[in-house]
Design a protein around this motif. Structure first.
Motif, PDB file in Angstrom:
ATOM      1  N   VAL A  48       2.939  53.165  84.815  1.00 26.97           N
ATOM      2  CA  VAL A  48       2.773  51.899  84.094  1.00 26.97           C
ATOM      3  C   VAL A  48       1.943  52.245  82.868  1.00 26.97           C
ATOM      4  O   VAL A  48       0.924  52.929  82.965  1.00 26.97           O
ATOM      5  CB  VAL A  48       2.160  50.794  84.993  1.00 26.97           C
ATOM      6  CG1 VAL A  48       0.853  51.207  85.603  1.00 26.97           C
ATOM      7  CG2 VAL A  48       1.966  49.503  84.223  1.00 26.97           C
ATOM      8  N   ARG A  49       2.420  51.822  81.683  1.00 24.14           N
ATOM      9  CA  ARG A  49       1.790  52.291  80.452  1.00 24.14           C
ATOM     10  C   ARG A  49       2.035  51.280  79.327  1.00 24.14           C
ATOM     11  O   ARG A  49       2.800  50.337  79.483  1.00 24.14           O
ATOM     12  CB  ARG A  49       2.342  53.666  80.069  1.00 24.14           C
ATOM     13  CG  ARG A  49       3.883  53.691  80.040  1.00 24.14           C
ATOM     14  CD  ARG A  49       4.477  54.608  79.056  1.00 24.14           C
ATOM     15  NE  ARG A  49       4.162  54.230  77.689  1.00 24.14           N
ATOM     16  CZ  ARG A  49       4.778  53.242  77.026  1.00 24.14           C
ATOM     17  NH1 ARG A  49       5.712  52.493  77.586  1.00 24.14           N
ATOM     18  NH2 ARG A  49       4.438  52.963  75.781  1.00 24.14           N
ATOM     19  N   GLY A  50       1.393  51.572  78.172  1.00 25.23           N
ATOM     20  CA  GLY A  50       1.482  50.645  77.049  1.00 25.23           C
ATOM     21  C   GLY A  50       0.263  49.747  77.096  1.00 25.23           C
ATOM     22  O   GLY A  50      -0.095  49.220  78.166  1.00 25.23           O
ATOM     23  N   ALA A 227      -0.252  49.680  68.568  1.00 25.03           N
ATOM     24  CA  ALA A 227      -1.668  50.065  68.523  1.00 25.03           C
ATOM     25  C   ALA A 227      -2.268  49.971  69.912  1.00 25.03           C
ATOM     26  O   ALA A 227      -1.856  49.139  70.729  1.00 25.03           O
ATOM     27  CB  ALA A 227      -2.439  49.155  67.577  1.00 25.03           C
ATOM     28  N   ASP A 228      -3.241  50.824  70.154  1.00 23.84           N
ATOM     29  CA  ASP A 228      -4.011  50.752  71.403  1.00 23.84           C
ATOM     30  C   ASP A 228      -5.387  50.144  71.182  1.00 23.84           C
ATOM     31  O   ASP A 228      -6.009  49.628  72.106  1.00 23.84           O
ATOM     32  CB  ASP A 228      -4.129  52.140  72.034  1.00 23.84           C
ATOM     33  CG  ASP A 228      -2.806  52.522  72.667  1.00 23.84           C
ATOM     34  OD1 ASP A 228      -1.917  52.999  71.949  1.00 23.84           O
ATOM     35  OD2 ASP A 228      -2.652  52.284  73.885  1.00 23.84           O
ATOM     36  N   ARG A 229      -5.888  50.281  69.956  1.00 19.55           N
ATOM     37  CA  ARG A 229      -7.158  49.637  69.625  1.00 19.55           C
ATOM     38  C   ARG A 229      -7.274  49.578  68.098  1.00 19.55           C
ATOM     39  O   ARG A 229      -7.006  50.553  67.404  1.00 19.55           O
ATOM     40  CB  ARG A 229      -8.333  50.433  70.191  1.00 19.55           C
ATOM     41  CG  ARG A 229      -9.643  49.677  70.197  1.00 19.55           C
ATOM     42  CD  ARG A 229     -10.784  50.533  70.716  1.00 19.55           C
ATOM     43  NE  ARG A 229     -10.726  50.880  72.124  1.00 19.55           N
ATOM     44  CZ  ARG A 229     -11.741  50.758  72.976  1.00 19.55           C
ATOM     45  NH1 ARG A 229     -12.904  50.273  72.583  1.00 19.55           N
ATOM     46  NH2 ARG A 229     -11.626  51.152  74.233  1.00 19.55           N
ATOM     47  N   ALA A 237      -6.184  53.185  66.573  1.00 15.78           N
ATOM     48  CA  ALA A 237      -5.815  54.248  67.527  1.00 15.78           C
ATOM     49  C   ALA A 237      -4.444  53.920  68.080  1.00 15.78           C
ATOM     50  O   ALA A 237      -4.184  52.789  68.493  1.00 15.78           O
ATOM     51  CB  ALA A 237      -6.828  54.325  68.663  1.00 15.78           C
ATOM     52  N   ASN A 238      -3.567  54.899  68.056  1.00 15.10           N
ATOM     53  CA  ASN A 238      -2.241  54.743  68.659  1.00 15.10           C
ATOM     54  C   ASN A 238      -1.783  56.122  69.132  1.00 15.10           C
ATOM     55  O   ASN A 238      -2.486  57.123  68.939  1.00 15.10           O
ATOM     56  CB  ASN A 238      -1.255  54.125  67.661  1.00 15.10           C
ATOM     57  CG  ASN A 238       0.045  53.694  68.333  1.00 15.10           C
ATOM     58  OD1 ASN A 238       0.019  53.009  69.368  1.00 15.10           O
ATOM     59  ND2 ASN A 238       1.179  54.109  67.799  1.00 15.10           N
ATOM     60  N   LYS A 239      -0.616  56.158  69.732  1.00 17.03           N
ATOM     61  CA  LYS A 239      -0.088  57.391  70.317  1.00 17.03           C
ATOM     62  C   LYS A 239      -0.210  58.574  69.371  1.00 17.03           C
ATOM     63  O   LYS A 239       0.078  58.450  68.181  1.00 17.03           O
ATOM     64  CB  LYS A 239       1.381  57.146  70.701  1.00 17.03           C
ATOM     65  CG  LYS A 239       2.116  58.302  71.314  1.00 17.03           C
ATOM     66  CD  LYS A 239       1.412  58.926  72.492  1.00 17.03           C
ATOM     67  CE  LYS A 239       1.074  57.964  73.603  1.00 17.03           C
ATOM     68  NZ  LYS A 239       0.071  58.519  74.563  1.00 17.03           N
ATOM     69  N   ILE A 240      -0.609  59.706  69.910  1.00 11.60           N
ATOM     70  CA  ILE A 240      -0.764  60.921  69.122  1.00 11.60           C
ATOM     71  C   ILE A 240       0.515  61.163  68.289  1.00 11.60           C
ATOM     72  O   ILE A 240       1.627  61.059  68.814  1.00 11.60           O
ATOM     73  CB  ILE A 240      -1.089  62.134  70.047  1.00 11.60           C
ATOM     74  CG1 ILE A 240      -1.470  63.363  69.237  1.00 11.60           C
ATOM     75  CG2 ILE A 240       0.035  62.434  71.024  1.00 11.60           C
ATOM     76  CD1 ILE A 240      -2.833  63.311  68.653  1.00 11.60           C
TER      77      ILE A 240
HETATM   78  O1  MRU Z   1       0.111  56.570  76.491  1.00 14.89           O
HETATM   79  P1  MRU Z   1       0.922  55.317  76.314  1.00 14.89           P
HETATM   80  O2  MRU Z   1       2.368  55.514  76.527  1.00 14.89           O
HETATM   81  O3  MRU Z   1       0.349  54.179  77.120  1.00 14.89           O
HETATM   82  O4  MRU Z   1       0.704  54.950  74.778  1.00 14.89           O
HETATM   83  C1  MRU Z   1       1.294  53.778  74.294  1.00 14.89           C
HETATM   84  C2  MRU Z   1       1.114  53.580  72.830  1.00 14.89           C
HETATM   85  O5  MRU Z   1       0.452  54.328  72.158  1.00 14.89           O
HETATM   86  C3  MRU Z   1       1.715  52.336  72.260  1.00 14.89           C
HETATM   87  O6  MRU Z   1       2.073  52.529  70.932  1.00 14.89           O
HETATM   88  C4  MRU Z   1       0.685  51.192  72.328  1.00 14.89           C
HETATM   89  O7  MRU Z   1       0.106  51.129  73.589  1.00 14.89           O
HETATM   90  C5  MRU Z   1       1.288  49.888  72.003  1.00 14.89           C
HETATM   91  S1  MRU Z   1       2.402  49.298  73.264  1.00 14.89           S
HETATM   92  C6  MRU Z   1       2.888  47.744  72.785  1.00 14.89           C
END
Ligand code: MRU
Length: 344
Positions: A48-50, A227-229, A237-240
């Motif tokens: 579970v991710r995102g 974005a994650d933050r 911060a977002n996915k590498i």
């Molecule tokens: O490591 P993950 O797959 O959880 O990373 C997800 C991302 O970086 C997404 O771009 C971000 O969480 C936005 S999801 C709407």
């Protein structure tokens, strides 16, 4: 709790189920998450991710545990364990803060259930609003590039950046989507490719290192990522791999948009350098593993650098597309993301 079903979360028979995002697209496998240990494991392994989804999964589990009779002190401990399961996506912390306020109420069982269901419903609306705002920025005939997975799999609704893209497609403005495979865990190659295929949106998969040459050939009209933050100064911060796309887009004069709900804002974080970045296992870089099998290509004991996220400076971002509307670089410079002037 009532039965509930989103693309990748379900509540049935008073139990939380998650669609295993490590098994997709080869297998569509639902896994139970009966307790904290199981959900933490699903979160850490990215079944579970995102950013939005992990916050919602943790909140639903809190409510279900309360309904099953877990005591208030036990729930308080569970909440902190869930909060610590991944460090970067602030949606998890923001959602659990709301659950903590519900837990403090006298009738905490019904309060937790109501709050968790509200969070899921709200997320659907946030996604719809992001899609509506973002689609207005898409020009007819656009070829859009996206990274990682930001769709229905990562949220309770239509997604963030992918929600914008699919809305743009429905409105007839998207010619094609370039999907970054998103090494090391291939969220683009496995999940975004699958989702776009299900939606019928035309896409082509590329390795992450192909974006520069596509941009040089004027094959990319805009980049859309999630974005994650989002820090108070607009750093994201977002996915590498997101940062390198932003640098490339800037060099080539291509708009670079962030799409996220306001639950991804962290006004207490002054800038990107204060965002905790999750470091992950070496094995994710020395090889790959998934429902397709397992392979290692690097020599034994290879030393690895494997941050799950990077930070894109605000100066490289053309617009922050939130559920509340589009935030411009000028508004960010004026401090719109700071506590006193929150957009929320
Ligand atoms: O490591 P993950 O797959 O959880 O990373 C997800 C991302 O970086 C997404 O771009 C971000 O969480 C936005 S999801 C709407």
């Amino acid at each position: 709790m009532q039965t509930l079903s989103t693309t990748s979360l379900q509540v049935r028979d008073n139990q939380l189920w998650i669609l295993d995002q490590q098994a997709l697209p080869q297998q569509k496998k639902w896994c139970p998450a009966p307790g904290v240990a199981e959900l933490v494991d699903h979160i850490k392994t990215l079944r579970v991710r995102g950013a939005p989804l992990i916050g919602l999964a943790a909140s639903l589990l809190m409510a279900l545990l309360a309904e099953k009779g877990m005591s208030k002190p036990e729930l308080a401990v569970a909440l902190e364990v869930l909060r610590a399961s991944r460090p970067t996506a602030v949606n998890l912390m923001n959602n659990l803060d709301r659950m903590k306020r519900a837990l403090a109420q006298e009738n905490f069982i019904s309060a937790l259930t109501a709050e968790a269901l509200r969070l899921v419903d709200e997320d659907k609306t946030l996604c719809d609003n992001i899609a509506a705002s973002g689609a207005k920025l898409i020009k007819p005939g656009s070829r859009l590039l996206t990274h990682c997975n930001t769709g229905g799999l990562a949220t309770a609704g239509v997604g963030t950046a992918l929600g914008v893209i699919s809305r743009g497609w429905q409105e007839g403005k998207v010619e094609q989507v370039w999907v970054d495979e998103t090494r090391p865990l291939l969220q683009g190659g496995r999940l975004t490719a699958w989702e776009l295929g299900e939606l019928g949106v035309p896409y082509r998969l590329i390795c992450d290192n192909m974006a520069a040459s596509l941009m040089a050939q004027q094959q990319v009209d805009a980049v859309w990522v999630g974005a994650d933050r989002i820090a108070a100064n607009g750093d994201v911060a977002n996915k590498i791999g997101t940062y390198s796309l932003a640098v490339l887009a800037h060099y080539h004069g291509i708009p670079f948009y962030i799409a996220a709900p306001h639950t991804t804002l962290d006004p207490t974080c002054p800038d990107g350098s204060a965002i905790p970045i999750e470091q992950r296992a070496a094995s994710e870089v020395t090889g790959v593993a998934g429902s397709f099998g397992e392979v290692q290509w690097a020599p034994e004991n290879t030393q690895v650098y494997n941050p799950a996220f990077d930070v894109t400076p605000a100066a490289l971002i053309s617009g922050w597309v939130l559920d509340t509307g589009v935030v411009t670089p000028a508004q960010v410079n004026d401090g719109i993301f700071k506590i006193s002037q929150s957009v929320v």
